[in-house]
Design an enzyme around this catalytic site. Sequence first.
Site, short mmCIF file in Angstrom:
data_model
loop_
_atom_site.label_atom_id
_atom_site.label_comp_id
_atom_site.label_asym_id
_atom_site.label_seq_id
_atom_site.Cartn_x
_atom_site.Cartn_y
_atom_site.Cartn_z
N GLU A 290 -14.16 1.75 -9.70
CA GLU A 290 -13.98 3.17 -9.96
C GLU A 290 -15.31 3.71 -10.47
O GLU A 290 -15.97 3.07 -11.29
CB GLU A 290 -12.86 3.40 -10.98
CG GLU A 290 -11.48 3.04 -10.44
CD GLU A 290 -10.37 3.37 -11.43
OE1 GLU A 290 -10.57 4.27 -12.28
OE2 GLU A 290 -9.30 2.73 -11.35
N GLN A 303 -15.17 1.02 -13.93
CA GLN A 303 -14.23 -0.10 -13.81
C GLN A 303 -14.60 -0.91 -12.57
O GLN A 303 -15.04 -0.37 -11.56
CB GLN A 303 -12.80 0.43 -13.66
CG GLN A 303 -11.73 -0.63 -13.70
CD GLN A 303 -10.34 -0.03 -13.85
OE1 GLN A 303 -10.11 0.79 -14.73
NE2 GLN A 303 -9.43 -0.39 -12.98
N ARG A 305 -13.01 -4.55 -10.45
CA ARG A 305 -12.07 -5.67 -10.39
C ARG A 305 -12.17 -6.33 -9.03
O ARG A 305 -12.60 -5.70 -8.06
CB ARG A 305 -10.64 -5.18 -10.62
CG ARG A 305 -10.14 -4.21 -9.56
CD ARG A 305 -8.64 -3.97 -9.68
NE ARG A 305 -8.30 -3.18 -10.82
CZ ARG A 305 -8.15 -1.85 -10.82
NH1 ARG A 305 -8.38 -1.16 -9.72
NH2 ARG A 305 -7.81 -1.21 -11.91
N HIS A 846 10.07 -19.64 20.17
CA HIS A 846 11.36 -20.25 19.82
C HIS A 846 12.48 -19.21 19.75
O HIS A 846 13.54 -19.39 20.36
CB HIS A 846 11.25 -20.98 18.48
CG HIS A 846 12.59 -21.32 17.91
ND1 HIS A 846 13.32 -22.40 18.35
CD2 HIS A 846 13.35 -20.69 16.99
CE1 HIS A 846 14.47 -22.43 17.71
NE2 HIS A 846 14.51 -21.41 16.88
#
Length: 896
Positions: A290, A303, A305, A846
Amino acid sequence: MAEQAERRAPRQVGTVISLARVDADMVPAVGGKAANLGVLLAAGMPVPPGFCVTTAAYRRAAAAAGVQPSEPAAQTRGRLESAPIPEDINEDILAAYAGLGGDLPVAVRSSATAEDLPEASFAGQLDTYLNVVGPDPLLDAIRRCWASLWSDRAVAYRADHGMDQHSVSLAVVVQEMVDADVAGVMFTANPLTGRRRETVIDAAPGLGEALVSGAVNPDQFTVDAATGEILQRSLGDKRTEIGPAPGGGTRLLRRQDAGRKACLTDEQVRSLARVGTRVEELYGEPQDLEWAIAPDGGIRVVQSRPITTLFPLPEPDNHDGGARAYLCASLLQGLTRPLTPMGLASFTLMSDSARSADNGPAAYRSAQIGMRMYVDVTPLLRSKGGRRGLLRAMKVADARSVDVLAYLAADPRFALTRAPKLASLKAGLRASPPFGLVGQILRALVNPAAALERVREADHALDRMLVLPEPASGSRRLDFVERLLTKEITPAVMGVLPPAAAGYVWLGLARLLLGRLAQAGELQAVLRGLPHNVTTEMDLELWRTATSIREDPESVRALTGEDPETLAGRYAQGSLPTVCQGALRNFLARYGHRAVAEIDLGIPRWGEDPAHIINALANYLKLADPELAPDRVFRRAAENAETKAAELAARAARSRGRQLGRTVAHSLRRARETAGMREYPKFRLIAAFAVLRRQLQLVGQELADAGRIAVPDDVFFLDLTEARVALRGADLRGPVAERRQSYLREMRRRRIPRLLLSDGTDVEAAMAGRTAAASSSGGQLQAGTLAGTPASAGTVTGKARVILDPAGAHLEPGEILVAPSTDPGWTPLFMTAGALVMEMGGPISHGAVVAREYGLPAVVGVPDATMRIRTGDTVTVDGAAGTVVLDLSGVSGGGR
């Protein structure tokens, strides 16, 4: 080292600490967000100054407020919001605030000890307060941040991620407020496509809260991080803006005509991308940042992360350093979940030994990515013959992959290379069935009965191979497992493949002879109710088991009145009602080696945990209409298939002569005689896997008894080499615990790339992004219609049931099963389903094969079906057209 140890201990840090003194080792004291900000500050990144109220302060405040671990979350939240902060902590906070400059506006953000970490970001789960001005509002904001740890959404998030609710603590970050002209978020890898070194920036005027909360449609820029080139820009309307309110807090502003001009200049976009690259290089992994642009034009990072949703990158290879393409073999096996390390190791051994025996090149080089099986198909894509063969194989195995591979073919990095025709032919053959089987298939074409007899002989030979004389040491058991995986199993399984292959050759011949005389779906109808299909036989045996149980009231009461896990425990103890105990024992004696996700050696078999089968039996007991009984359905399917084969032969005779009619009839008869054997090679493989699993469990028991692993099943989180090291005395409990954590994290992943590039690009996601604009224009399917690949003809309207894992799944008779993919472990659910919709697969996958045999309308290869359809939606499945139509008039709507 002593200083680092001191910093790791939360109680020794104190209750308040400057962000300038925080480092990466202090997460227990300051939480993930504050630790990341401290790292950024130490690296000289433009982070606003501030301080952190540590987890020690939170714990003391919680204790002073009378918080009890056993009380409801809402009560804890209320206590933390209303109780005064202990006086000495109060003083520390206000002293640190004064050090920032008096009544300075600040941003107050939660920083949890499990937040902004690679395992879980906690993004949006905890509270943030902007433009907080003055001591009392600051203290109130801190209390509310503490309380947000116990909000409903945060509690649910921890539960979803398997976290102990009381293992997470909370710190609070207080930073100088940036009165931003523009703010936003930046991903240093494309979060939609996964492509690394492609930066995506979202920006909007004012504070970033408008963008984060979804209140504004932002501008978006995509940047090549290596060159700074702006690859794509999209201007949002930006009609709202959140800014600081006088005296504190924020206010919403309305803007006019803001969407006509980008809120960032090109140079600002490039500057932000350069900052993002620096941050990524600092952490060594892609970041979600951010940011804000201050009135002076400077960039501030508020910020950072890790991006927790990216699919892992392939390991670097030793090839030419160019782009590589990896096709997900797990998805081709109907498996979206991760495999255990032992399961992955087993397939690597089988793949490598098969390639070595065939003197094959790296065309089939296997790779383990995200705990799933992938195959490097780069050489095939760059060869004309290889590409043609690969597309042909995918057309029947996973039709959706054909579009994805064709899209990638336009990428210049995978352009065809000039190669001699002989090399191109070889590449094409490598994408086709093993050449050595051709002779056996030809013999099966001529004499199916003899081919079936050879299968029985191969079965007896494999059974003899699977016997290890006892007693045996752990080392000898591992030798046995390795020898079977590298030398014995693959040839034995391939030896039972020719009859089924011959059946499909006969079907292809009939298709060629009929041409336009056969309508769409008619040849599929001929493959219903086939003999020799072990999966169908298994399901019918399960139905007969349910029928026998239905006659015993005590067994019925047990199956309908107790949960499957409890009943599975009673079965292990031998305490089920006599009829139920015996019927279940007889079924498991033949089919107990099967399981959901059974290609993974690390998965318990039904014989070990029959809860899934017990749940299926309970569902069968609800089937009241005798005409819907699976044995009658199967019998009708076989009769209708024979009728359809005769009809097609007669049609050919009338149109093109009796000889052609007789040839078509012969081809279809031969197809029905042997095509049902398609499931048998895997059936035998899984039978062998069950034996290997038992040997590995015995090794695990030996290791657990010696304390080298915690429990016997931990052996499946090692490979064979590591298991040998453990037998020699190594303690591997630590690595096993880490792998189990990774496995659980991957279990939560919903989207698995079909085709993954070495730069992390999910090719299907990239393709969807490029074609989104075109899809919204004319000429597309009507609203509410999902397109896939026709798999089994028929049209059914009913209520959808979205099932991600069949274990314990509940499916009412007639409901439409919507699943990511299926393997034989799912097929008990087919017996009561009204239709089938799958995200994966092709005409011979399948689920498609078994659906056709049951006469179950099916559409496969429907992108994101489990997310676009909800349980309870009314949908119409047209298995011939390959469409799923959602009834949009209902309350539940058609998507999420």
